[in-house]
Enzyme design. Structure first.
Site, PDB file in Angstrom:
ATOM      1  N   ARG A  20      53.208 -21.124 -37.577  1.00 31.15           N
ATOM      2  CA  ARG A  20      54.187 -22.119 -37.093  1.00 31.15           C
ATOM      3  C   ARG A  20      53.596 -23.530 -37.087  1.00 31.15           C
ATOM      4  O   ARG A  20      53.854 -24.319 -36.172  1.00 31.15           O
ATOM      5  CB  ARG A  20      54.695 -21.787 -35.679  1.00 31.15           C
ATOM      6  CG  ARG A  20      55.271 -20.421 -35.495  1.00 31.15           C
ATOM      7  CD  ARG A  20      56.608 -20.227 -36.207  1.00 31.15           C
ATOM      8  NE  ARG A  20      57.091 -18.891 -35.949  1.00 31.15           N
ATOM      9  CZ  ARG A  20      56.778 -17.853 -36.728  1.00 31.15           C
ATOM     10  NH1 ARG A  20      56.059 -18.013 -37.810  1.00 31.15           N
ATOM     11  NH2 ARG A  20      57.236 -16.660 -36.424  1.00 31.15           N
ATOM     12  N   SER A  44      64.395 -20.434 -30.300  1.00 29.12           N
ATOM     13  CA  SER A  44      63.217 -20.161 -29.469  1.00 29.12           C
ATOM     14  C   SER A  44      62.667 -21.481 -28.928  1.00 29.12           C
ATOM     15  O   SER A  44      62.314 -22.357 -29.715  1.00 29.12           O
ATOM     16  CB  SER A  44      62.114 -19.516 -30.293  1.00 29.12           C
ATOM     17  OG  SER A  44      62.587 -18.335 -30.844  1.00 29.12           O
ATOM     18  N   GLU A  71      57.967 -25.038 -28.557  1.00 32.49           N
ATOM     19  CA  GLU A  71      58.101 -25.085 -30.022  1.00 32.49           C
ATOM     20  C   GLU A  71      59.047 -26.225 -30.416  1.00 32.49           C
ATOM     21  O   GLU A  71      58.936 -26.816 -31.478  1.00 32.49           O
ATOM     22  CB  GLU A  71      58.663 -23.733 -30.493  1.00 32.49           C
ATOM     23  CG  GLU A  71      58.819 -23.634 -31.979  1.00 32.49           C
ATOM     24  CD  GLU A  71      59.227 -22.234 -32.421  1.00 32.49           C
ATOM     25  OE1 GLU A  71      58.424 -21.304 -32.262  1.00 32.49           O
ATOM     26  OE2 GLU A  71      60.351 -22.096 -32.934  1.00 32.49           O
TER      27      GLU A  71
HETATM   28  P1  NAP Z   1      59.678 -10.199 -31.691  1.00 37.56           P
HETATM   29  O1  NAP Z   1      60.044  -9.531 -32.951  1.00 37.56           O
HETATM   30  O2  NAP Z   1      59.986  -9.592 -30.371  1.00 37.56           O
HETATM   31  O3  NAP Z   1      58.127 -10.583 -31.739  1.00 37.56           O
HETATM   32  C1  NAP Z   1      57.473 -11.160 -30.620  1.00 37.56           C
HETATM   33  C2  NAP Z   1      56.038 -11.439 -31.019  1.00 37.56           C
HETATM   34  O4  NAP Z   1      55.384 -10.238 -31.407  1.00 37.56           O
HETATM   35  C3  NAP Z   1      55.880 -12.386 -32.198  1.00 37.56           C
HETATM   36  O5  NAP Z   1      54.739 -13.167 -31.987  1.00 37.56           O
HETATM   37  C4  NAP Z   1      55.671 -11.476 -33.372  1.00 37.56           C
HETATM   38  O6  NAP Z   1      54.854 -12.092 -34.351  1.00 37.56           O
HETATM   39  C5  NAP Z   1      54.918 -10.326 -32.750  1.00 37.56           C
HETATM   40  N1  NAP Z   1      55.218  -9.064 -33.439  1.00 37.56           N
HETATM   41  C6  NAP Z   1      56.277  -8.231 -33.242  1.00 37.56           C
HETATM   42  N2  NAP Z   1      56.187  -7.145 -34.055  1.00 37.56           N
HETATM   43  C7  NAP Z   1      55.071  -7.325 -34.787  1.00 37.56           C
HETATM   44  C8  NAP Z   1      54.444  -6.566 -35.808  1.00 37.56           C
HETATM   45  N3  NAP Z   1      54.957  -5.401 -36.244  1.00 37.56           N
HETATM   46  N4  NAP Z   1      53.313  -7.047 -36.357  1.00 37.56           N
HETATM   47  C9  NAP Z   1      52.783  -8.215 -35.930  1.00 37.56           C
HETATM   48  N5  NAP Z   1      53.326  -8.983 -34.974  1.00 37.56           N
HETATM   49  C10 NAP Z   1      54.455  -8.547 -34.405  1.00 37.56           C
HETATM   50  O7  NAP Z   1      60.272 -11.685 -31.704  1.00 37.56           O
HETATM   51  P2  NAP Z   1      61.744 -12.229 -31.597  1.00 37.56           P
HETATM   52  O8  NAP Z   1      61.687 -13.316 -30.600  1.00 37.56           O
HETATM   53  O9  NAP Z   1      62.764 -11.146 -31.486  1.00 37.56           O
HETATM   54  O10 NAP Z   1      61.906 -12.900 -33.038  1.00 37.56           O
HETATM   55  C11 NAP Z   1      62.051 -12.150 -34.221  1.00 37.56           C
HETATM   56  C12 NAP Z   1      61.267 -12.814 -35.321  1.00 37.56           C
HETATM   57  O11 NAP Z   1      61.744 -14.145 -35.551  1.00 37.56           O
HETATM   58  C13 NAP Z   1      59.787 -12.939 -34.994  1.00 37.56           C
HETATM   59  O12 NAP Z   1      59.066 -12.703 -36.161  1.00 37.56           O
HETATM   60  C14 NAP Z   1      59.670 -14.388 -34.536  1.00 37.56           C
HETATM   61  O13 NAP Z   1      58.369 -14.926 -34.706  1.00 37.56           O
HETATM   62  C15 NAP Z   1      60.680 -15.037 -35.456  1.00 37.56           C
HETATM   63  N6  NAP Z   1      61.145 -16.344 -34.999  1.00 37.56           N
HETATM   64  C16 NAP Z   1      60.712 -17.444 -35.674  1.00 37.56           C
HETATM   65  C17 NAP Z   1      61.095 -18.707 -35.311  1.00 37.56           C
HETATM   66  C18 NAP Z   1      60.587 -19.898 -36.055  1.00 37.56           C
HETATM   67  O14 NAP Z   1      59.998 -19.786 -37.125  1.00 37.56           O
HETATM   68  N7  NAP Z   1      60.768 -21.063 -35.529  1.00 37.56           N
HETATM   69  C19 NAP Z   1      61.954 -18.870 -34.238  1.00 37.56           C
HETATM   70  C20 NAP Z   1      62.396 -17.721 -33.572  1.00 37.56           C
HETATM   71  C21 NAP Z   1      61.972 -16.461 -33.959  1.00 37.56           C
HETATM   72  P3  NAP Z   1      55.449 -13.210 -35.354  1.00 37.56           P
HETATM   73  O15 NAP Z   1      55.784 -14.381 -34.523  1.00 37.56           O
HETATM   74  O16 NAP Z   1      54.299 -13.442 -36.285  1.00 37.56           O
HETATM   75  O17 NAP Z   1      56.607 -12.603 -36.042  1.00 37.56           O
END
Ligand code: NAP
Length: 335
Positions: A164, A235, A331
């Site tokens: 990020r 987020s 963020e």
């Molecule tokens: P989530 O899937 O509950 O994940 C929460 C955290 O756990 C994140 O840091 C994610 O890493 C990590 N995680 C979950 N499963 C994983 C795996 N199998 N291997 C490695 N790391 C894992 O998050 P959420 O809030 O529901 O969001 C879904 C996805 O959208 C996530 O990937 C999140 O990062 C992404 N997202 C991105 C943005 C952005 O780019 N601005 C905004 C909102 C959500 P990662 O962060 O590396 O995925």
């Protein structure tokens, strides 16, 4: 065409629905005109560079000059049997671009479906979701140097992409992104290692690029509020990257904490989980609240000011710090 307007309300330019005013608001679909305009500025670094307004919180009620690049178009620059190279205008809506690619079976960005914002904003924080980051398919980023109006092309390594994060995020306001070049594969290799996605795709007969997109849209639509109904900036906090020492402390507080190893020394932890464990899910204070379904999202129930949202966010950070010793990082860009 370069359009310059004075005293423009920014209410409809941010998905949080926060009132603010730009003294000067500049928009253009032409790179040369934007370069020339930048060259004419006496204080180019005080300009706010705005994309889709989906990652910004206006705490100040007034901005001096705002530039929003409206450069459109998706151009096929190169095509081989294996892949394509596309040049996409910064003003294109990110998810429209993803949809365009999925329809043509150009693969690589499907896991990034339904992320709000523009193509020009995507390299800044190297958007990522469900195990894929934008940096994996960005070949080049075309920019205008705000210092002198000159155009520059950054290759992938010059963008210094991290989790990020990027060179552009580290040098906020110094480069105006005008176009991004993406290399996308014609061969589909699904990336379904995230639990949520794997479960969702078990409802489909085949894993196709289309279904990955549909699955992610289904998950995100269930979890995230629609900003047209409830103002928000997605987020609000970054998922923290923490040391082994902090991991041990958290495990002592709650052994079921969702932790993912990010490197040899660092782990990622869900910010949503931390907020939820502090009992803040669904918390409301006046016009501002933590969203019921996704605690990572702060919502504007209507009429909130940027300062109210910011103060509320600070309280969340303080609670998480007090309980887990983890510093949440915002963020969203605070302006
Ligand atoms: P989530 O899937 O509950 O994940 C929460 C955290 O756990 C994140 O840091 C994610 O890493 C990590 N995680 C979950 N499963 C994983 C795996 N199998 N291997 C490695 N790391 C894992 O998050 P959420 O809030 O529901 O969001 C879904 C996805 O959208 C996530 O990937 C999140 O990062 C992404 N997202 C991105 C943005 C952005 O780019 N601005 C905004 C909102 C959500 P990662 O962060 O590396 O995925």
């Amino acid at each position: 065409m370069l359009i310059i307007r004075q005293e423009v309300s920014l209410l409809s330019c941010n998905t949080f629905g926060i009132p603010a005013t730009a003294s000067v608001f500049v928009e253009s679909d032409n790179i040369s005109e934007l370069s020339e305009y930048v060259r004419s500025l006496s204080e180019p670094f005080s300009v706010l560079l705005l994309g889709g307004g989906s990652n910004v919180l206006f705490v100040s009620e007034r901005c001096n000059t705002v530039i929003r690049p409206a450069i459109k178009g998706i151009e096929l620059i190169e095509e081989t049997d294996e892949d394509v190279l596309l040049r996409v205008g910064a003003g294109e809506i990110w998810d429209d671009f993803v949809s365009w690619c999925v329809k043509r079976n150009y693969c690589g960005v499907e896991n990034l479906s339904h992320i709000p914002g523009t193509v020009g904003a995507c390299p800044i924080q190297n958007i990522g979701a469900y195990g894929v980051e934008a940096k994996e398919c960005i070949e080049k980023v075309e920019v205008i140097n705000m210092a002198n109006g000159q155009t520059i092309i950054f290759n992938n390594s010059q963008c210094v992409f991290n989790y990020r994060d990027s060179f552009f995020k580290q040098n906020k306001g110094k480069f105006l992104i005008t176009a991004v070049q993406f290399r996308l594969s014609k061969q589909f290799e699904p990336n379904v290692r995230y639990e949520d996605l794997r479960l969702e795709l078990s409802n489909y007969k085949h894993i196709t690029v289309d279904n990955v997109r549909n699955g992610i849209i289904a998950i995100r639509s269930r979890k995230l509020p629609d900003y047209r109904e409830l103002g928000n900036a997605g987020s609000f906090f970054k998922n923290p990257v923490i040391s082994k020492e902090t991991v041990e402390k958290i495990k002592k507080i709650d052994s079921s904490a969702p932790l993912y190893q990010a490197s040899q020394e660092y782990w990622k932890i869900s910010a949503a989980w931390l907020i939820q464990q502090c009992g803040l899910r669904g918390l409301r204070d006046g016009n501002v609240g933590v969203h019921e379904r996704q605690p990572l999202v702060i919502v504007n129930y209507g009429g909130a000011t940027g300062q109210e949202v910011f103060n509320f966010a600070r309280k969340i950070c303080d609670s998480v710090k007090a309980k887990f010793g983890v510093e949440l990082e915002m963020e969203v860009n605070i302006v």
